[in-house]
Motif scaffolding. Structure first.
Motif, PDB file in Angstrom:
ATOM      1  N   LYS A  51       0.814  -1.221   0.000  1.00 13.20           N
ATOM      2  CA  LYS A  51       0.000   0.000   0.000  1.00 13.20           C
ATOM      3  C   LYS A  51       0.845   1.268   0.000  1.00 13.20           C
ATOM      4  O   LYS A  51       0.341   2.345  -0.290  1.00 13.20           O
ATOM      5  N   ALA A  52       2.126   1.139   0.336  1.00 14.36           N
ATOM      6  CA  ALA A  52       3.006   2.303   0.401  1.00 14.36           C
ATOM      7  C   ALA A  52       3.622   2.580  -0.967  1.00 14.36           C
ATOM      8  O   ALA A  52       3.708   1.697  -1.819  1.00 14.36           O
ATOM      9  N   SER A  53       4.076   3.811  -1.161  1.00 16.21           N
ATOM     10  CA  SER A  53       4.719   4.180  -2.428  1.00 16.21           C
ATOM     11  C   SER A  53       6.195   3.808  -2.443  1.00 16.21           C
ATOM     12  O   SER A  53       6.815   3.773  -3.509  1.00 16.21           O
ATOM     13  N   THR A  54       6.783   3.531  -1.277  1.00 17.27           N
ATOM     14  CA  THR A  54       8.187   3.140  -1.199  1.00 17.27           C
ATOM     15  C   THR A  54       8.385   1.754  -1.809  1.00 17.27           C
ATOM     16  O   THR A  54       7.638   0.826  -1.485  1.00 17.27           O
ATOM     17  N   PRO A  55       9.368   1.577  -2.699  1.00 19.95           N
ATOM     18  CA  PRO A  55       9.602   0.249  -3.283  1.00 19.95           C
ATOM     19  C   PRO A  55       9.928  -0.790  -2.213  1.00 19.95           C
ATOM     20  O   PRO A  55      10.690  -0.510  -1.284  1.00 19.95           O
ATOM     21  N   VAL A  56       9.354  -1.962  -2.360  1.00 25.96           N
ATOM     22  CA  VAL A  56       9.536  -3.034  -1.382  1.00 25.96           C
ATOM     23  C   VAL A  56      10.035  -4.294  -2.083  1.00 25.96           C
ATOM     24  O   VAL A  56       9.434  -4.749  -3.057  1.00 25.96           O
TER      25      VAL A  56
END
Length: 244
Positions: A51-56
């Protein structure tokens, strides 16, 4: 123009993920059980992180112990890669060794094919190889984006000579990302000595002892840690100063 130094933070809880993102991590390595070196995270944690915009990037490691994997391990890893793709995460973190420590090229090729379209980091299985120069050539041929390594020693700050050699050898073909024991106190020296342009850390703080009953029953370790937004932000601020 100054080049931003990438900060990757490894996390293993929803709270840790939120702290890393809030502190300014550029990329997240999502795991379970960081105290065991990181295992594959649960589908629920993957869905939350997506759900976050940070690449995971999700760790693909089905069990604790070494990185010599059998057929059952491989089947689990292939299924976990599918789960990463279904969750919509950016990539995976993989690694595998043969019994003699060399990279298991055949297995890694199969994992790479299965992960087509996802980013790929080669994890610290690299630190167990007998010949890092040969292993880096293998990694470049496999086509991974980066190698997470401490320079074949337990702490990256003690492996700076080899890390610099690997950075030079890799050139622009892949990134060498130092990790293990990286802290705000040593990250500048580490970067200056190696020329690396990204670093990996847990940015964890020691928690107070937990409930005595939980420790007594074996549900909780005597000492536990949690990702610290303060430490992540401190690391990010230091890196911005180095990159400017």
């Amino acid at each position: 123009m100054a080049m931003r130094i990438t900060l990757e933070v490894c996390v293993d809880t929803p709270e840790g993920f939120e702290a890393a993102v809030a502190g300014g991590a550029d990329r997240i390595e999502l795991c379970a059980a960081l105290d065991l070196g990181g295992l594959t995270p649960s589908p629920g944690l993957m869905a939350l992180a997506a759900k976050a915009s940070t690449p995971v990037y999700a760790m693909i490691r089905p069990r604790a112990g070494d990185f010599v994997f059998g057929l059952g391990d491989e089947a689990a890893m292939l299924g976990d890669i599918d789960a990463v793709r279904s969750a919509g995460l950016a990539g995976v973190v993989i690694g595998a060794n043969l019994a003699d420590g060399r990279l298991d090229v055949a297995l890694l090729e199969r994992l790479m094919r299965h992960a087509d379209g996802l980013g790929v980091t080669l994890h610290r299985a690299f630190d167990l190889v007998p010949d890092p120069v040969e292993a880096l050539d293998v990694a470049m041929t496999l086509g991974v984006e980066r190698i997470l390594t401490s320079g074949l020693v337990p702490r990256a700050i003690d492996g700076v000579n080899l890390l610099k050699q690997l950075v030079d050898q890799a050139g622009t073909r892949l990134s060498i990302m130092p990790g293990s024991g990286v802290t705000p106190a040593n990250v500048v020296e580490l970067l200056n000595c190696t020329g690396a342009r990204e670093v990996h850390g847990s940015c964890r703080a020691v928690l107070k002892r937990g409930d005595g009953r939980a420790v007594e029953f074996g549900f909780q370790a005597n000492q536990s840690y949690r990702t610290s937004e303060v430490i992540v932000r401190e690391m990010r601020t230091i890196l911005d100063g180095v990159g400017s």
